[in-house]
Structure formats: C-alpha cells, structure tokens
Design an enzyme around this catalytic site. Sequence first.
Site, short mmCIF file in Angstrom:
data_model
loop_
_atom_site.label_atom_id
_atom_site.label_comp_id
_atom_site.label_asym_id
_atom_site.label_seq_id
_atom_site.Cartn_x
_atom_site.Cartn_y
_atom_site.Cartn_z
N TYR A 150 0.87 -1.18 0.00
CA TYR A 150 0.00 0.00 0.00
C TYR A 150 0.90 1.22 0.00
O TYR A 150 1.86 1.29 0.76
CB TYR A 150 -0.90 -0.01 1.24
N ASP A 245 9.39 2.82 -0.60
CA ASP A 245 8.36 3.42 0.24
C ASP A 245 8.61 2.96 1.67
O ASP A 245 8.18 1.89 2.09
CB ASP A 245 6.96 3.00 -0.24
N LYS A 273 4.93 8.58 8.89
CA LYS A 273 4.69 7.95 10.20
C LYS A 273 5.74 8.34 11.27
O LYS A 273 5.60 9.40 11.85
CB LYS A 273 4.56 6.44 10.03
C1 LIG Z 1 0.76 4.47 5.82
C2 LIG Z 1 1.45 4.27 4.54
C3 LIG Z 1 1.32 5.16 3.47
C4 LIG Z 1 0.35 6.30 3.50
O1 LIG Z 1 0.64 7.24 4.47
P1 LIG Z 1 -0.52 8.23 4.97
O2 LIG Z 1 0.19 9.14 5.91
O3 LIG Z 1 -1.57 7.38 5.58
O4 LIG Z 1 -1.02 8.94 3.75
C5 LIG Z 1 2.10 4.97 2.35
N1 LIG Z 1 2.95 3.94 2.27
C6 LIG Z 1 3.09 3.05 3.26
C7 LIG Z 1 4.06 1.94 3.13
C8 LIG Z 1 2.34 3.17 4.42
O5 LIG Z 1 2.45 2.25 5.38
#
Ligand SMILES: *Cc1c(COP(=O)(O)O)cnc(C)c1O
Length: 434
Positions: A150, A245, A273
């Site tokens: 994701y 990511d 995060k």
């Molecule tokens: C949480 C997450 C996102 C999205 O981040 P948001 O701050 O919720 O928009 C993108 N990539 C990864 C791997 C994530 O865990």
Amino acid sequence: MKINVKRRENISKKLFYSAKKYIPGGVNSPVRAFKAVGGTPVFFEKAKGAYLFDADGNRYIDYIMSWGPMLLGHGNKIVTNAIKEQIDKALTFGAPTELELQLAEKLCSLVPGMEMIRMVNSGTEATMSAIRLARAYTDRDKIVKFEGCYHGHSDSLLVKAGSGALTMGEPSSPGVPKCLAEHTITLPYNNIQMVNELFENIGSEIAAIIVEPVVGNMNCVPPIPGFLEALRKCCTDNKALLIADEVMTGFRVSPRGAMAHYKVEPDLICLGKVIGGGLPVGAFGGKKDIMELVSPQGSVYQAGTLSGNPVAMACGLATINLIGNDTFLDPVIKITEMLCKGLEISAKKHNIDLTTNSAGTMWGFFFSKDDKVTSYDQVIACNTERFKKFYHGMLTKGIYFAPASFEAGFLSSAHTLEDINYTIEAADEVFATL
Ligand SMILES: *Cc1c(COP(=O)(O)O)cnc(C)c1O
C-alpha cells in the site's frame, strides 16, 4: 495469573452511531471502522506509554501505536515538551524555519541515499510526489508496484493487477480513471522471476518500481533473499528508478531504514509515520540530481501550505533525535521477537496453526498452515474467521491489535517485558477457546 477483564463499551458504541450520521462510515480512515473483525470500533480518549484508554475507561496494551508513528510510546515527555515550546512561539508561518532544516539534515545524515529531501504532510503525498518526480526524471509513464503493498491513496497507486500477469492495471477504486490505471503494473511481491520477465519485455518503458521493502500492509511480510537486489538490478539495467516506500519501515526496521538493513540503495525514498512522531509529516527524497528537478529548483511541481509546519517539525525532530542511533531499536526488537515466539509456542500447545513474521519492530501473526508466509496469496489464504474470534477475545482482555488481519503490528520502547508476558498469557487463554 488468571486474566479476567470485563470490558465496558456503552460510550464507544453511542459515539460510533452518532459519528455515522456525520462522517462516512463513522471514521476518518476505513480500517478504523472494525469492518474486518465485526462489531463496533473503540473510541479513545487518552494514551500513556504503551497503554490506551477508551471513552468507557477501559485500558488496553496498544499494538498499533497509531499504525507505526509512536515508536517512543505515547506521551514521551521530551517530545511533548518540544511541541509545547514551539506552540508558544508560533503554529505556522508558511515560510521557512530552522527546524525544517534541522530535520532535513538529520534525516539525510541517517538514511543512505538521502541527499536532498522535501517535507510533505502525509505518506500519500510523499509517494504521489515521488512518482511524479520519477516520471519526469525518466520521461516515462509506467510504474511497477506489488500486490499487497500500500502506498497511500493517490490515483496512480489505487490500481490492481489486470486479468493476465503482465497486462495493464485496473482501478481498485471507483473514481480512478482507467487511462491512468493503465500505466501501473502490479506484480506479486517476492516473485523475482516475474519482475525479470517484465523488464525483459518492456523495461525501457518503466519509470520506476515502488516497493515497501518490508510489506506492512498485508500483515508483515519481509523480502525473500535476493528480491530487493533483483529490483535494484532491473532498475539500474533499464535506467528506471527504484522508489523505496519506507513510510512504515523507516526507523522501525533499522535506524537507517529497511533498505539500509538489506543493503540495497534506492534512488528515491518516501518517509512518513515515525518521522512526524505522531503529527502529520511525510517526506520524499533521494539522489541530488533527481531531487534538483523539484520545484522551485526544477520544474516538477510540488507544494504544501502546511508542509514543514514548525510544530510538526519540532515533534519529528525531537523523536528522530531520540531514535536515530545504532542501539535505540535493539531492546524493542528483542521484545518484538519474544512476543512472536511466545504466541507461536502457545498456539502450538493448543494445536492451532499459527506462524509469525517480524522485521525490526514490525511484526504480524498468521492463522496459516504454512511454516512461513512470504506471499500475498498465502496472506489471503489465512483463516480470517479464526482471526476475528481471536481478535475479540484479546480485545476483551485489554489487548488492542490492529482490527484487520492484513495489518502489521507495532511495538514501542514503552512496552515492557511484563506487557509482552501478559499478552502471551491472554493469548493462551483465548487460543483455548478457538
Ligand atoms: C501508511 C502508509 C502510506 C500512506 O501514508 P498516509 O500518511 O496514511 O497517507 C504509504 N505507504 C506506506 C508503506 C504506508 O504504510
């Protein structure tokens, strides 16, 4: 120890039914609604260290930590003091500050390959901008992502695999234009052969591969040996960019990111995060010659009214200053592994098929007959009915796991060995009822 907790849930229930009148599904992010486990979500009021307190006054051990950010536990004094100090000075200027420079310097010094960085407000913004940049740099449109990963909810990334393995992608949400989804190719994670085949066929058309180095969005699935290396090789050979990511893995798998842990260097890196320490922060960065294309230095447009917000920067900086060293994670990783081991041993005692994965301070358990889970297909084959029963059993005992079997779990430096042992004992009692 006999664990006997009677959970009250009147206020949470009432709040949920009222929230549904004004907020779609009653929540501001879908997974919170408990659809995957049934029942109604818990509404929270406060948190301290490893514990959450809900609107009804129940206490829980938190294994979500706001989906990753709270690596120092809730309410760390150094972090909250940094925020308070900044709040007295200013909330936002919409102009540059020394704080954002300090956080940028710190992140570039820690993360290999991070030579320049741009702050944004969420992980979604980070990945969306990194993809625009990769397309501009390579002058190509196609991107490759993996099933089960994701990357936030921007249009190019809400795409699933088409009917054939190498066919064009299809929108995974209404509202995503087909013509945009066609540029996104989705492959199975941890399948080196399919990546190689794709690049043999159309490598010269691909702008970038985007990957979660450890997937935390189909439970927790680390890369098999050679997978990340194969992505690196395909990208290098075909002049495509490798986008890591690390929104979830950054500072959780290792203090320098998961790619550093696996010794593979990406071209672009997305963070989020943990770098906000609990406030909304994301970032993307990487090689200087690519990042120099970002506006206003270059022509790839990217902007944000509250990007680099001083309160968020103060919170992120205080957090990273505490976390960003070579030993901070060690004790947290140790208890993460102990929790996984403890759950496996207890499940075995009750003849329940359960296996766990962990990578640093991320972890997950699977009700799977397989010894090891490494693929999306294995994740979706897990026993979800058993998960639901286990979930609610644990909730009643004051353990707050992610309310979906497709989510990773997270620990923090505030969790104690006592918390872990309590959790394993609680699981032992719940396993007996499954
Ligand atoms: C949480 C997450 C996102 C999205 O981040 P948001 O701050 O919720 O928009 C993108 N990539 C990864 C791997 C994530 O865990």
